[in-house]
Design an enzyme around this catalytic site. Structure first.
Site, PDB file in Angstrom:
ATOM      1  CD  GLU A 127      -3.001  -1.004   2.298  1.00 36.57           C
ATOM      2  OE1 GLU A 127      -4.185  -1.258   2.039  1.00 36.57           O
ATOM      3  OE2 GLU A 127      -2.607  -0.671   3.433  1.00 36.57           O
ATOM      4  CB  CYS A 153       2.968   7.409   3.361  1.00 35.70           C
ATOM      5  SG  CYS A 153       3.562   6.241   4.615  1.00 35.70           S
ATOM      6  CB  CYS A 181       6.804  -5.288   8.600  1.00 36.96           C
ATOM      7  SG  CYS A 181       8.099  -4.344   9.463  1.00 36.96           S
ATOM      8  CB  CYS A 197       6.088  -2.321  15.828  1.00 37.58           C
ATOM      9  SG  CYS A 197       7.826  -2.007  15.424  1.00 37.58           S
ATOM     10  CB  CYS A 202       2.738  -1.251  13.549  1.00 35.79           C
ATOM     11  SG  CYS A 202       2.812  -0.971  11.769  1.00 35.79           S
ATOM     12  CB  CYS A 214       0.648   6.883  11.505  1.00 35.99           C
ATOM     13  SG  CYS A 214       2.236   6.328  12.129  1.00 35.99           S
TER      14      CYS A 214
END
Length: 416
Positions: free
Chosen positions: A115, A128, A135, A139, A142, A389
């Site tokens: 994305e 962004c 990933c 985290c 997230c 975010c």
């Protein structure tokens, strides 16, 4: 006018990033373009000129069709079309938030999805950009961190996001290139009347490497992509308008400063080992002190180019007055030219945290401001389309060996 809603009705480019047996030129350096032209049979001297022309058309004009390259001989264009492609990621879905934020779900040639998000403001427009499919850092606050790492994105797939955004925003220069660098020996190049070439003002003014993935775990491809973005003969975006965010891959931070030279943002999010170990597990490998020393050593950091510390506000987790005071102490102890971006937590399905109250976020910000350190509170953007975010996630999954074998067999069968 874009209509807010689930699906963006505007059609955007869906040219495959790879063109079968043709070589995709997006993401290659100018020298590399010249190299593949020579490998395809072009004379080395001619290849150098053609590479310069093609580079300009790809990155300054945004064309995806060699027939549009009016300063290249007409007879040469089919030869280029047969051997090369100027790709774009495939758009699976494009959404527009009620606040104007736009999010694209993109697919690579292998079907893997990632994305990107465009955030318009009165004085800037920020893209962004993702660097990985999935990933590896996990985290806990997230949404992307709940995915497995599928693979790195190539330089072409990273640059392709910028090109696609400019396509969708309609901000490529208009007019023809007649008289602007045409080869005088190309008698059959288009002979349009010169004088109506214009460069429109940009909506996309800034890039943040804050999408899916950890950029410093894909260093070479990110570096190659950003070098293209910053090239003065193409997209020409200043390094001062590009920010690379890391969760704290300490060994690569100095290289990023020396070899790329863009602004640095650090996903800090906590000031104690216990809490940061929990929400940013990379802290168990590279602790806060080691990370902050790497920030202090970051090449080019100064009061004019401050390091940004990103700090997501999690209720009853990292938002106490004591945390704010410790953050101030650490910044001053390491003598860091820094500002702190306070990010209200953006919820996603199954998230283990809640956002701090607005009153708590303001109190936290005030304590940092009183110490002489800038601590603005970021306004959440694109929450209604999961574009804020920490909310990015795709359905991409890492294929099994059997799936990879099946894909390989299907490709071989298609080639005959």
């Amino acid at each position: 006018m874009q209509i807010p809603g689930h699906i963006d009705p505007v059609t955007t480019g869906t040219v495959p990033l790879r063109g079968g047996n043709r070589i995709d030129l997006v993401g290659l350096s100018r020298d590399a373009i010249g190299g593949v032209l020579v490998e395809a049979g072009m004379d080395a001297k001619a290849a150098k000129l053609r590479a310069k022309q093609i580079w300009h058309w790809i990155y300054h004009r945004g064309v995806t069709d060699f027939e549009a390259m009016t300063d290249i001989a007409k007879a040469m264009r089919p030869w280029l079309t047969d051997r090369f492609v100027i790709g774009r990621p495939t758009v699976r879905e494009a959404q527009v938030s009620s606040d104007g934020t736009r999010k694209w779900l993109l697919a690579a040639a292998d079907g893997q999805e990632y994305e990107m998000v465009f955030i318009p403001d009165a004085d800037r427009g920020t893209l962004c950009v993702s660097s990985q499919v999935g990933c590896t850092l996990n985290c806990r606050f997230c949404h992307t961190g709940t995915m497995r790492l599928v693979r790195n994105l190539g330089a072409g797939e990273i640059v392709g996001q910028v090109l696609l955004a400019r396509d969708a925003l309609g901000e490529w220069p208009k007019g023809t290139m007649a008289g602007f660098g045409a080869d005088p020996e190309d008698d059959d190049a288009d002979d349009d009347a010169a004088g109506h070439y214009t460069a429109d003002g940009r909506m996309l003014t800034n890039i943040v490497m804050m999408g899916m993935g950890e950029p410093l775990y894909n260093f070479d491809e990110v570096k190659g992509a950003l070098k293209i973005v910053m090239d003065g003969d193409g997209l020409a975006l200043s390094k001062r308008r590009i920010t690379l965010s890391t969760s704290g891959v300490v060994p690569m931070m100095a290289r990023a400063g020396e070899e790329i030279g863009v602004n640095l943002a650090v996903s800090l999010h906590a000031v104690t080992k216990e809490i940061r170990d929990e929400i940013v597990p990379l802290n168990r490998k590279y602790g806060i002190e080691e990370l902050l020393q790497a920030c202090a050593d970051y090449p080019g950091a100064n009061n004019a180019r401050r390091i940004t510390f990103e700090y997501v506000m999690l209720k009853d987790k990292n938002d106490r007055d004591e945390d704010a005071r410790e953050l101030v102490r650490l910044i001053k102890h390491y003598n860091l030219p820094a500002k702190v971006n306070l990010i209200p937590f953006n919820p996603w399905p199954g998230a283990p945290y809640e956002c701090s109250t607005p009153e708590r976020v303001r109190a936290f910000s005030n304590l940092i401001f009183k110490a002489g350190i800038s601590a603005p509170i970021r306004t959440p953007r694109g929450r209604d389309i999961m574009a804020a975010c920490g909310q990015l996630k795709s359905a991409a999954t890492k294929p099994t060996r059997a799936e990879l074998d099946r894909i390989a067999e299907e490709k071989q069968a298609a080639l005959g």
